[in-house]
Design a protein around this motif. Structure first.
Motif, PDB file in Angstrom:
ATOM      1  N   GLN A 177       4.869   9.498 -47.664  1.00 45.14           N
ATOM      2  CA  GLN A 177       5.112  10.911 -47.353  1.00 45.14           C
ATOM      3  C   GLN A 177       4.377  11.745 -48.401  1.00 45.14           C
ATOM      4  O   GLN A 177       4.819  11.833 -49.534  1.00 45.14           O
ATOM      5  CB  GLN A 177       6.616  11.219 -47.393  1.00 45.14           C
ATOM      6  CG  GLN A 177       7.481  10.345 -46.503  1.00 45.14           C
ATOM      7  CD  GLN A 177       7.331  10.639 -45.011  1.00 45.14           C
ATOM      8  OE1 GLN A 177       6.553  11.523 -44.605  1.00 45.14           O
ATOM      9  NE2 GLN A 177       8.036   9.890 -44.189  1.00 45.14           N
ATOM     10  N   SER A 224       0.053  15.803 -43.459  1.00 48.04           N
ATOM     11  CA  SER A 224       0.812  16.992 -43.820  1.00 48.04           C
ATOM     12  C   SER A 224       0.041  18.193 -43.314  1.00 48.04           C
ATOM     13  O   SER A 224      -1.136  18.075 -42.965  1.00 48.04           O
ATOM     14  CB  SER A 224       0.962  17.072 -45.340  1.00 48.04           C
ATOM     15  OG  SER A 224       1.827  18.139 -45.673  1.00 48.04           O
ATOM     16  N   GLU A 239      14.653  15.274 -44.665  1.00 52.97           N
ATOM     17  CA  GLU A 239      14.710  14.421 -45.847  1.00 52.97           C
ATOM     18  C   GLU A 239      15.835  14.901 -46.762  1.00 52.97           C
ATOM     19  O   GLU A 239      16.119  16.090 -46.853  1.00 52.97           O
ATOM     20  CB  GLU A 239      13.376  14.453 -46.588  1.00 52.97           C
ATOM     21  CG  GLU A 239      12.227  13.879 -45.766  1.00 52.97           C
ATOM     22  CD  GLU A 239      12.406  12.404 -45.423  1.00 52.97           C
ATOM     23  OE1 GLU A 239      13.093  11.696 -46.181  1.00 52.97           O
ATOM     24  OE2 GLU A 239      11.873  11.961 -44.389  1.00 52.97           O
ATOM     25  N   HIS A 241      11.004  18.263 -45.878  1.00 54.51           N
ATOM     26  CA  HIS A 241      11.733  18.225 -47.146  1.00 54.51           C
ATOM     27  C   HIS A 241      12.662  19.415 -47.186  1.00 54.51           C
ATOM     28  O   HIS A 241      12.238  20.551 -47.066  1.00 54.51           O
ATOM     29  CB  HIS A 241      10.756  18.293 -48.323  1.00 54.51           C
ATOM     30  CG  HIS A 241      11.452  18.465 -49.645  1.00 54.51           C
ATOM     31  ND1 HIS A 241      11.631  17.434 -50.522  1.00 54.51           N
ATOM     32  CD2 HIS A 241      12.017  19.536 -50.213  1.00 54.51           C
ATOM     33  CE1 HIS A 241      12.288  17.877 -51.585  1.00 54.51           C
ATOM     34  NE2 HIS A 241      12.526  19.151 -51.427  1.00 54.51           N
ATOM     35  N   LYS A 299       4.604  14.980 -43.223  1.00 49.61           N
ATOM     36  CA  LYS A 299       5.643  15.394 -44.173  1.00 49.61           C
ATOM     37  C   LYS A 299       5.361  16.844 -44.526  1.00 49.61           C
ATOM     38  O   LYS A 299       4.246  17.188 -44.918  1.00 49.61           O
ATOM     39  CB  LYS A 299       5.554  14.517 -45.423  1.00 49.61           C
ATOM     40  CG  LYS A 299       6.259  15.074 -46.648  1.00 49.61           C
ATOM     41  CD  LYS A 299       7.773  14.928 -46.536  1.00 49.61           C
ATOM     42  CE  LYS A 299       8.491  15.631 -47.685  1.00 49.61           C
ATOM     43  NZ  LYS A 299       8.090  15.234 -49.006  1.00 49.61           N
ATOM     44  N   HIS A 310       8.720  15.050 -40.708  1.00 55.99           N
ATOM     45  CA  HIS A 310       9.631  14.912 -41.854  1.00 55.99           C
ATOM     46  C   HIS A 310       9.615  16.230 -42.618  1.00 55.99           C
ATOM     47  O   HIS A 310       8.551  16.694 -43.022  1.00 55.99           O
ATOM     48  CB  HIS A 310       9.169  13.787 -42.784  1.00 55.99           C
ATOM     49  CG  HIS A 310       9.212  12.432 -42.154  1.00 55.99           C
ATOM     50  ND1 HIS A 310      10.158  11.496 -42.478  1.00 55.99           N
ATOM     51  CD2 HIS A 310       8.424  11.866 -41.208  1.00 55.99           C
ATOM     52  CE1 HIS A 310       9.957  10.396 -41.764  1.00 55.99           C
ATOM     53  NE2 HIS A 310       8.906  10.594 -40.986  1.00 55.99           N
ATOM     54  N   HIS A 329      10.340   6.708 -46.996  1.00 62.28           N
ATOM     55  CA  HIS A 329       9.870   7.804 -47.852  1.00 62.28           C
ATOM     56  C   HIS A 329       9.430   7.224 -49.200  1.00 62.28           C
ATOM     57  O   HIS A 329      10.249   6.965 -50.072  1.00 62.28           O
ATOM     58  CB  HIS A 329      11.016   8.802 -48.053  1.00 62.28           C
ATOM     59  CG  HIS A 329      10.594  10.125 -48.614  1.00 62.28           C
ATOM     60  ND1 HIS A 329      11.191  11.310 -48.267  1.00 62.28           N
ATOM     61  CD2 HIS A 329       9.644  10.462 -49.506  1.00 62.28           C
ATOM     62  CE1 HIS A 329      10.624  12.310 -48.911  1.00 62.28           C
ATOM     63  NE2 HIS A 329       9.679  11.818 -49.689  1.00 62.28           N
ATOM     64  N   ASN A 350       1.563   9.041 -43.570  1.00 63.48           N
ATOM     65  CA  ASN A 350       1.757  10.284 -42.840  1.00 63.48           C
ATOM     66  C   ASN A 350       0.824  11.357 -43.368  1.00 63.48           C
ATOM     67  O   ASN A 350       0.364  11.294 -44.514  1.00 63.48           O
ATOM     68  CB  ASN A 350       3.210  10.760 -42.965  1.00 63.48           C
ATOM     69  CG  ASN A 350       4.122  10.072 -41.955  1.00 63.48           C
ATOM     70  OD1 ASN A 350       3.646   9.361 -41.063  1.00 63.48           O
ATOM     71  ND2 ASN A 350       5.417  10.292 -42.093  1.00 63.48           N
TER      72      ASN A 350
END
Lengths: 234, 346
Positions: B81, B115, B212, B179, B141, B177, B15, B113
């Motif tokens: 990320q 999104s 994460e 958050h 992410k 991933h 990350h 990555n």
């Protein structure tokens, strides 16, 4: 008529907790300013980050206002959140006693109409579980076994500060406080069968660590943000 | 690669960011406050000698990131990320394209990555496809707390979010991933709830969900989900820096994670430039559960540390690990998360 003492104000505010951290806003360092003028009290609250969750901020501001108004000589209480992304909405909402949903209506369409009761309840239960674990840790350290805890009643617990706080959290949820009622209860208030005690305490420990970790992070962040030295508790 | 006491560690930093939080890029006060919050995290949990003044923290150079991660930071591979935040920053805070410039220039060093934002609807699906093709995406992410006009966030449970996750599966994007942290939706429920991860992890069993910050501030909810869903992983960003300021608290976190998730589902991350991998890796390799807590948590072995620092992510991202850095008896090519031992590995 004598004025309102600052100690009274801080005393009332010490009953207001950050729901997520289960600690008083006074010891967390969230009360940055107290002003008294006649029957009016004005306080300012500051939080560890600008982007703290609006619902928790609202709960604290609303609880602070109620606590201040519960003092005998206070007629008017103003609570102001500073340096916060939805300070305007929350300050206005708390001032007008609008409740969270109405206060946030100008900010977003995404309130779900339940206001904050459910979230308050969730965190009261977490606080209860945390305090139960702290008490059980004390008892285990004094030689009790998990099996003994499973069969212990409140009246059999030797007096200690951990018991006092536990009973207080338990009272907030309306759970039985009689001496014959079981020491161990689930977050929902159900007794824990003996076979499930070890697992129950294991989960309770995780809840405690989570809450205490959040407290540690918030304390470090508040110190970084405002340069104030906080006592480290972890 | 990091070497200490005869043990060699392959390092994947799961990350990292190459952000632009500079005043020129702020769209409003929230852009300023967002980077200031990051800087408070940085100040609060970094050792003194690693603290940057905020001017350096706003925006840093290509030389600096290469230096901090690879020249002194022991990192073998780093995963970008992205965090778009286009309501706060004119050009976005840290987009796939911004990170992609470095990733394309140094393909042996970086993985980038993508999104997505389910509120972009049909158009966003096309954009995800374009990003996947251009950057050969293996991960995304997701930042569910991102503002978009009147909307202050979204949930993985939303119908459109599920359509995007289906699309990820089709495109070979297997690492999701998420958050979990200051998530501002739903406004009046628990804003940090990780239940939406639980929901999609059971539905999309061919995807890996890397939560994460190990669910902080809801470590307990995250761990309970982790015990039920074998495709849920915990990323250590934000949790691992406690190793320096509050080692006993860190011992509890890592101890609980090992108990509830196990050593194959915990992944290292610095969250650079909030923290630097150099000191995190050095302190983690030196770290041991304090003696008086070992009864509760046991001890950390070099093998566990090797998995956490790099081999677990190498498995998820098919990163080739040099022979000498693999665990004894591990499969060629990847870390220990082989498809025959892990029911949901890609």
């Amino acid at each position: 008529m004598s004025g309102i003492r600052e100690a009274e104000v801080l005393g009332a505010l010490s009953g207001v907790r950050d729901p997520e951290l289960d600690e008083p806003i006074t010891t967390l360092g969230f009360v940055s300013h107290v002003e008294r003028e006649g029957a009016t009290v004005r306080i300012r609250l500051r939080l560890p980050t600008y982007f703290c969750s609006p619902n928790f901020a609202y709960i604290m501001a609303e609880d602070a206002k109620r606590a201040l108004l519960s003092l005998p000589r206070v007629r008017r209480a103003e609570v102001t959140l500073e340096d916060f992304h939805v300070a305007e909405e929350i300050n206005r909402g708390v001032q007008r006693d609008e409740g969270f949903d109405r206060a946030m209506a100008s900010f977003s369409d995404e309130t779900s109409g339940e206001d904050l009761d459910a979230v308050r309840e969730t965190f009261r239960r977490k606080a209860f579980i945390r305090r139960q674990e702290i008490l059980c840790r004390t008892l285990l350290a004094r030689g009790k076994s998990p099996r003994e805890l499973a069969h212990m009643c409140l009246g059999e617990v030797p007096p200690c500060p951990e018991l006092e706080v536990y009973l207080q959290r338990r009272r907030e949820l309306g759970f039985d406080l009689s001496p014959t009622s079981p020491l161990l209860l689930s977050a929902g208030g159900d007794p824990i069968p003996e076979a499930a005690v070890v697992e129950h305490l294991r989960k309770a420990r995780l809840t405690r660590i989570s809450l205490e970790g959040n407290g540690a992070l918030c304390s470090d962040l508040l110190a970084a943000r405002y340069g104030r030295k906080e006592k480290s508790s972890a | 690669m990091y070497e200490k006491d005869g043990e060699k560690y392959f390092v994947v930093d799961g990350h990292i960011h190459f952000w632009d939080g500079s005043p020129e890029n702020w769209k409003n006060v929230h852009g300023q406050q967002f980077i200031e919050c990051f800087h408070d995290y940085h100040k609060a949990l970094s050792p003194e000698e690693y603290k940057w003044p905020i001017e350096e923290f706003y925006k840093y150079s290509e030389e600096r990131i290469l230096h901090d991660l690879f020249e002194v930071g022991y990192v073998d591979k780093a995963i970008f990320q992205p965090t778009y935040l286009t309501d706060f920053y004119k050009n976005g805070f840290n987009t796939t394209e911004q990170d992609g410039v470095l990733a394309e220039k140094y393909p042996e060093r970086f993985i980038v990555n993508g999104s997505f934002d389910p509120r972009d609807g049909e158009a966003g699906l096309g954009e995800l496809e374009r990003l996947a093709e251009r950057y050969n995406l293996k991960g995304v992410k997701l930042y569910t707390a991102e503002w978009k006009g009147r909307s202050k966030g979204w949930s993985l449970k939303d119908d459109w979010a599920k359509r995007y996750l289906e699309k990820c599966g089709e495109l070979g994007i297997v690492n999701i991933h998420v958050h979990k942290g200051p998530t501002i939706r739903p406004l009046n429920r628990d804003a940090f709830d990780v239940a939406d991860v639980d929901d999609v992890a059971s539905e999309f069993t061919d995807l890996n969900f890397i939560v994460e910050h190990v669910g902080l501030p809801r470590l307990e909810d995250f761990c309970w989900i982790g015990t039920q869903e074998p495709n849920v992983y915990g990323g250590l960003a934000v949790a691992i820096p406690f190793i320096h300021t509050r080692p006993r608290y860190f011992a509890q976190i890592i101890g609980e994670l090992l108990y509830w998730l196990g050593e194959d589902r915990i992944t290292f991350a610095s969250d650079y430039a909030i923290w630097q991998p150099k000191w995190l890796i050095e302190e983690f390799v030196d770290f041991q559960i304090p003696e008086d807590m070992q009864g509760e948590y046991g001890t950390l072995t070099p093998e566990i540390k090797k998995k956490i620092l790099g081999l677990n992510l190498a498995g998820l991202y098919d990163i080739e690990v040099p022979e000498e850095l693999r665990l004894k008896g591990a499969h060629a090519g990847t870390g220990p998360v082989g498809s025959d031992t892990e029911p949901v590995a890609p």
